[in-house]
Design an enzyme around this catalytic site. Structure first.
Site, PDB file in Angstrom:
ATOM      1  N   ARG A 154       0.843  -1.185   0.000  1.00 14.94           N
ATOM      2  CA  ARG A 154       0.000   0.000   0.000  1.00 14.94           C
ATOM      3  C   ARG A 154       0.881   1.238   0.000  1.00 14.94           C
ATOM      4  O   ARG A 154       1.691   1.400   0.907  1.00 14.94           O
ATOM      5  CB  ARG A 154      -0.851  -0.010   1.267  1.00 14.94           C
ATOM      6  CG  ARG A 154      -2.286   0.219   1.021  1.00 14.94           C
ATOM      7  CD  ARG A 154      -3.141   0.036   2.214  1.00 14.94           C
ATOM      8  NE  ARG A 154      -2.643   0.474   3.502  1.00 14.94           N
ATOM      9  CZ  ARG A 154      -3.424   0.855   4.493  1.00 14.94           C
ATOM     10  NH1 ARG A 154      -4.728   0.890   4.309  1.00 14.94           N
ATOM     11  NH2 ARG A 154      -2.941   1.197   5.662  1.00 14.94           N
ATOM     12  N   THR A 204      -0.871   7.602  -0.901  1.00 13.48           N
ATOM     13  CA  THR A 204      -2.156   7.509  -1.617  1.00 13.48           C
ATOM     14  C   THR A 204      -3.047   6.400  -1.049  1.00 13.48           C
ATOM     15  O   THR A 204      -4.246   6.374  -1.320  1.00 13.48           O
ATOM     16  CB  THR A 204      -1.917   7.198  -3.104  1.00 13.48           C
ATOM     17  OG1 THR A 204      -1.318   5.892  -3.193  1.00 13.48           O
ATOM     18  CG2 THR A 204      -0.994   8.221  -3.756  1.00 13.48           C
ATOM     19  N   ASP A 220       4.010  -6.125   9.653  1.00 11.23           N
ATOM     20  CA  ASP A 220       5.071  -5.787  10.607  1.00 11.23           C
ATOM     21  C   ASP A 220       4.990  -6.654  11.857  1.00 11.23           C
ATOM     22  O   ASP A 220       6.010  -7.075  12.407  1.00 11.23           O
ATOM     23  CB  ASP A 220       4.987  -4.310  10.992  1.00 11.23           C
ATOM     24  CG  ASP A 220       5.485  -3.405   9.869  1.00 11.23           C
ATOM     25  OD1 ASP A 220       6.196  -3.902   8.979  1.00 11.23           O
ATOM     26  OD2 ASP A 220       5.143  -2.207   9.880  1.00 11.23           O
TER      27      ASP A 220
HETATM   28  O1  LIG Z   1      -4.880  -1.614   9.914  1.00  7.99           O
HETATM   29  C1  LIG Z   1      -4.290  -2.044   8.890  1.00  7.99           C
HETATM   30  C2  LIG Z   1      -4.622  -1.669   7.599  1.00  7.99           C
HETATM   31  C3  LIG Z   1      -3.955  -2.182   6.525  1.00  7.99           C
HETATM   32  N1  LIG Z   1      -2.935  -3.081   6.689  1.00  7.99           N
HETATM   33  C4  LIG Z   1      -2.179  -3.589   5.527  1.00  7.99           C
HETATM   34  O2  LIG Z   1      -2.672  -2.995   4.339  1.00  7.99           O
HETATM   35  C5  LIG Z   1      -3.312  -3.941   3.504  1.00  7.99           C
HETATM   36  C6  LIG Z   1      -4.779  -3.705   3.341  1.00  7.99           C
HETATM   37  O3  LIG Z   1      -5.057  -2.369   3.173  1.00  7.99           O
HETATM   38  P1  LIG Z   1      -6.134  -1.866   2.110  1.00  7.99           P
HETATM   39  O4  LIG Z   1      -6.295  -0.432   2.465  1.00  7.99           O
HETATM   40  O5  LIG Z   1      -7.384  -2.668   2.323  1.00  7.99           O
HETATM   41  O6  LIG Z   1      -5.536  -2.060   0.764  1.00  7.99           O
HETATM   42  C7  LIG Z   1      -3.167  -5.283   4.138  1.00  7.99           C
HETATM   43  O7  LIG Z   1      -2.567  -6.123   3.162  1.00  7.99           O
HETATM   44  C8  LIG Z   1      -2.255  -5.083   5.299  1.00  7.99           C
HETATM   45  O8  LIG Z   1      -0.983  -5.547   4.946  1.00  7.99           O
HETATM   46  C9  LIG Z   1      -2.589  -3.446   7.976  1.00  7.99           C
HETATM   47  O9  LIG Z   1      -1.668  -4.284   8.161  1.00  7.99           O
HETATM   48  N2  LIG Z   1      -3.259  -2.933   9.042  1.00  7.99           N
HETATM   49  O1  LIG Z   2      -0.077  -3.762   2.579  1.00  8.70           O
HETATM   50  P1  LIG Z   2       1.222  -3.362   3.183  1.00  8.70           P
HETATM   51  O2  LIG Z   2       1.823  -2.190   2.494  1.00  8.70           O
HETATM   52  O3  LIG Z   2       1.123  -3.167   4.664  1.00  8.70           O
HETATM   53  O4  LIG Z   2       2.167  -4.566   2.880  1.00  8.70           O
HETATM   54  P2  LIG Z   2       2.754  -5.713   3.803  1.00  8.70           P
HETATM   55  O5  LIG Z   2       1.713  -6.762   3.904  1.00  8.70           O
HETATM   56  O6  LIG Z   2       3.976  -6.146   3.094  1.00  8.70           O
HETATM   57  O7  LIG Z   2       3.072  -5.140   5.158  1.00  8.70           O
HETATM   58 MG   LIG Z   3       2.077  -3.869   6.098  1.00  4.75          MG
END
Ligand SMILES: O=c1ccn([C@@H]2O[C@H](COP(=O)(O)O)[C@@H](O)[C@H]2O)c(=O)[nH]1
Ligand SMILES: O=P(O)(O)OP(=O)(O)O
Ligand SMILES: [Mg+2]
Length: 212
Positions: free
Chosen positions: A107, A111, A206
């Site tokens: 992500r 953005t 993380d």
């Molecule tokens: O609270 C959160 C929110 C998002 N994530 C990470 O982001 C993506 C999903 O986000 P979208 O906005 O739905 O695309 C998800 O793969 C998580 O890795 C998160 O860890 N914690």
């Molecule tokens: O969706 P993100 O950016 O949080 O990616 P990841 O799952 O690698 O933490």
């Molecule tokens: Mg992440």
């Protein structure tokens, strides 16, 4: 508030109990990973409940008989990298013969839009049920993009399985992929201005990989 959302919340007590431990900020990566694996297994058990069966003729040590097996090609599990990897082993614990695809999306922190960096899928995606796994359904951008990618590769039977969701994300997936059933363990309150689910559990990737 959530009455229009098309989502199945798996409210099994074991799932809810384990999720509460995962949410706590004191829970370390080791325990977090183990609980996510266990929850994925329990959720997978519920999600596969209605998979069609077919008859097969077998011979036990005692007699010939007609028994049941899951019909069709082997199911595919598709984790969205990185965080979705945390749900893969739990799914493979209950469906060990599954094929595995990987979709790499991160992500963009400004953005909040998903950026694709990897895609490797099993053969014959058109003939398999694919279960897309990602612990967090926040804005819905990542899950929706993954489902679109799979459809572009020919997938026809898709299921989305997430641990924690925000109403915003469920709404986006419902709108962009009305054909895809969505399973979660929780629909939380809202997203904050950084796109994190509130109360949520923080950044799942993380916490799984200890990269905080
Ligand atoms: O609270 C959160 C929110 C998002 N994530 C990470 O982001 C993506 C999903 O986000 P979208 O906005 O739905 O695309 C998800 O793969 C998580 O890795 C998160 O860890 N914690
Ligand atoms: O969706 P993100 O950016 O949080 O990616 P990841 O799952 O690698 O933490
Ligand atoms: Mg992440």
């Amino acid at each position: 508030m959530n009455e229009n959302l098309k989502v199945t919340v798996i409210d099994h007590p074991l799932v809810q109990h384990k999720l509460t431990i995962m949410r706590r900020k004191e829970t370390g990566s080791n325990e977090f990973r183990q609980l996510l694996r266990e929850i994925a297994m329990l959720m997978g058990y519920e999600i596969t409940r209605n998979f069609p069966l077919e008859d097969v003729e077998i011979e036990t040590p005692v007699a010939k008989c007609t028994a049941k097996r899951i019909a069709g090609k082997k199911v595919g599990i598709v984790p969205i990298l990185r965080a979705g990897l945390g749900m893969l082993d739990g799914m493979l614990d209950i469906v060990p013969a599954a094929r595995v695809g990987h979709i790499g999306l991160y992500r963009d922190p400004k953005t909040l839009k998903p950026v694709e960096y990897y895609c490797k899928l099993p053969s014959d995606v058109a003939d398999r049920t694919l279960i897309v796994v990602d612990p967090m359904l926040a804005t819905g951008g990542s899950s929706s993009a993954a489902l679109t990618m799979l459809k572009e590769h020919g997938a026809k039977s898709l299921i989305l399985m997430c641990l924690v969701s925000a109403p915003e994300g469920v709404r986006v997936v419902n709108k962009e992929h009305p054909d895809v059933p969505v399973y979660v363990a929780a629909v939380d309150d809202h997203l904050n201005d950084k796109g994190y689910i509130v109360p949520g559990l923080g950044d799942a990737g993380d916490r799984i990989f200890g990269t905080l």
